[in-house]
Design a protein around this motif. Structure first.
Motif, PDB file in Angstrom:
ATOM      1  N   ALA A 242       0.833  -1.205   0.000  1.00 27.15           N
ATOM      2  CA  ALA A 242       0.000   0.000   0.000  1.00 27.15           C
ATOM      3  C   ALA A 242       0.867   1.254   0.000  1.00 27.15           C
ATOM      4  CB  ALA A 242      -0.937  -0.016   1.199  1.00 27.15           C
ATOM      5  N   LEU A 243       1.958   1.240   0.785  1.00 23.69           N
ATOM      6  CA  LEU A 243       2.859   2.394   0.789  1.00 23.69           C
ATOM      7  C   LEU A 243       3.543   2.572  -0.566  1.00 23.69           C
ATOM      8  CD1 LEU A 243       4.582   2.091   4.298  1.00 23.69           C
ATOM      9  CD2 LEU A 243       2.775   3.678   3.615  1.00 23.69           C
ATOM     10  N   LEU A 244       3.994   1.484  -1.160  1.00 18.34           N
ATOM     11  CA  LEU A 244       4.653   1.573  -2.470  1.00 18.34           C
ATOM     12  C   LEU A 244       3.689   2.048  -3.543  1.00 18.34           C
ATOM     13  CD1 LEU A 244       6.774  -1.713  -2.331  1.00 18.34           C
ATOM     14  CD2 LEU A 244       7.572   0.639  -1.999  1.00 18.34           C
ATOM     15  N   ALA A 245       2.452   1.580  -3.483  1.00 17.79           N
ATOM     16  CA  ALA A 245       1.447   2.029  -4.455  1.00 17.79           C
ATOM     17  C   ALA A 245       1.173   3.513  -4.289  1.00 17.79           C
ATOM     18  CB  ALA A 245       0.163   1.220  -4.293  1.00 17.79           C
ATOM     19  N   ALA A 246       1.177   3.998  -3.042  1.00 15.66           N
ATOM     20  CA  ALA A 246       0.967   5.423  -2.799  1.00 15.66           C
ATOM     21  C   ALA A 246       2.084   6.251  -3.419  1.00 15.66           C
ATOM     22  CB  ALA A 246       0.866   5.680  -1.297  1.00 15.66           C
TER      23      ALA A 246
END
Length: 402
Positions: A242-246
């Motif tokens: 989720a952090l990488l996608a953000a």
């Protein structure tokens, strides 16, 4: 379960013990009928004695006082405080006092890690601050840096219900019989402000993933900025993705972590993840001014959380935790400004070049630490099937100061 936001609350951010304990002690001394207090650590120091004295004064004037501490975090409680409190009429319980010295089993690591207070059913405190002096630590790590909130309004009813339920559970386990304890006849949680808030817990029955899912929903919806400050940070697969996608969406992601720690093994394990995070565009900072114990986040200038839950397996898989989630631009700005001020004065940004130049010995220590921590999780019964399902990745035994 989705976070249910209730409007009409007044929420005050409290920065470390300097803000927290004067406010808590004032409210304890003003209590008229009931106090619930929960803490992982209950230290035999200046703060522990000040809080105990306030609880005794309350009991002496007829207030029903119920104190629950963790059996590991406050393992000397019976010697340090129980006789005094019991003589004053304070009701006390310890959550899971037994500790297996030579056995590492999952149920032994299920600790009461919440830090809550509810006073007269109308004022609540939620956060990461234990009953311990900020200066009760090695000098280089003082004062302890942490956050909590003081809350008035409708959401207090949810905190009160959780505190009452915990008291029931511990009472049932300790006395081997079920009964519902008397409590305030009618909760008085009127509209007190304009802030929307949701109270979330983590337990092993109906609320196993509520705090984790609230984080994930906020991160997945982020459009501009994510700022997370967390004392013990070892995210699982879905959280990391989720952090990488953000970042790929153009969101600025900043993570503030401990630079001074009481658990070097966990810090080295976390640092094993730095290089990949930095290469992906996540900004990582280490707080070096003192010991950082915070568990907070601000996202997109309106979503914020303050609580007891670390982003690691101990908190998200095993412990009893409690976080308040606030959807309010004013509160989010207050927390964001406080974090950024601390980062500017006491944190160092980690740069990719630092880790690209590290020698084989440094890399070996970090990845060995990661492997050892992961092995410890496996020994508790949380093996690869849990990581694949994104329960969480590495973890450790209970901390002395979590």
């Amino acid at each position: 379960m989705h976070a249910e936001f209730l409007p009409g609350n007044r929420i005050e951010l409290l920065n470390s013990g300097a803000d927290y304990f004067p406010a808590l002690l004032r409210d304890l001394d003003a209590a008229e009928c009931e106090i619930f207090l929960e803490s992982y650590i209950y230290a035999n120091d200046r703060i522990g004695h000040a809080v105990s004295a306030a609880l005794c004064r309350a009991a002496a004037r007829g207030v029903r006082v119920r104190l629950t501490v963790d059996g590991f975090g406050a393992r000397d409680f019976d010697t340090d405080f129980l006789p005094l409190l019991k003589a004053a009429g304070v009701e006390t319980m310890r959550y899971r006092p037994e500790i297996g010295t030579f056995r590492l089993r999952r149920h032994r690591l299920r600790r009461l890690h919440r830090k809550l207070a509810v006073i007269d059913g109308r004022i609540a405190y939620v956060g990461g601050i234990n009953i311990v002096d900020d200066y009760n630590a090695p000098p280089a790590m003082c004062p302890r840096y942490d956050y909590a909130v003081r809350v008035e309004g409708p959401v207090v009813a949810r905190v009160h219900a959780a505190a009452l339920r915990m008291w029931e559970i511990v009472t049932w386990a300790s006395l081997k019989r079920r009964f519902r304890p008397a409590t305030v006849n009618r909760l008085f949680c009127p509209i007190s402000g304009e802030q929307r808030a949701a109270f979330l817990i983590r337990d092993n029955i109906r609320h196993r993933h509520d705090i984790l899912n609230a984080y994930l929903a906020a991160i997945q919806a982020a459009r501009s900025d994510i700022l997370i400050a967390n004392a013990y940070f070892l995210p699982g697969l879905r959280f990391a993705r989720a952090l990488l996608a953000a970042v790929r969406r153009g969101v600025r992601v900043r993570i503030l972590l401990q630079g001074k720690t009481d658990h070097p093994l966990l810090r080295y394990a976390t640092q094993a993840l730095y290089e990949a995070a930095l290469d992906a565009g996540i900004e990582v900072y280490e707080y070096e001014k003192s010991f950082m114990h915070a568990k907070v986040a601000v996202i997109d200038g309106h979503w914020a959380t303050v609580g007891s839950s670390n982003i690691d397996p101990f908190s998200l898989l095993l412990a009893k935790e409690a976080n308040l989630v606030i959807d309010d631009p004013s509160f989010a700005e207050t927390l964001r400004s406080s974090l950024e001020n601390e980062m500017a004065s006491g944190a160092q940004r980690m740069l990719p070049a630092q880790f690209a130049r590290q020698g084989l010995s440094s890399r070996f220590v970090r990845w060995l630490s990661y492997a050892l921590v992961r092995l410890l999780v496996g020994l508790t019964g949380y093996g690869p099937k849990h990581w694949q399902a994104d329960e969480e990745t590495p973890g450790i035994t209970p901390s002395e100061d979590r």
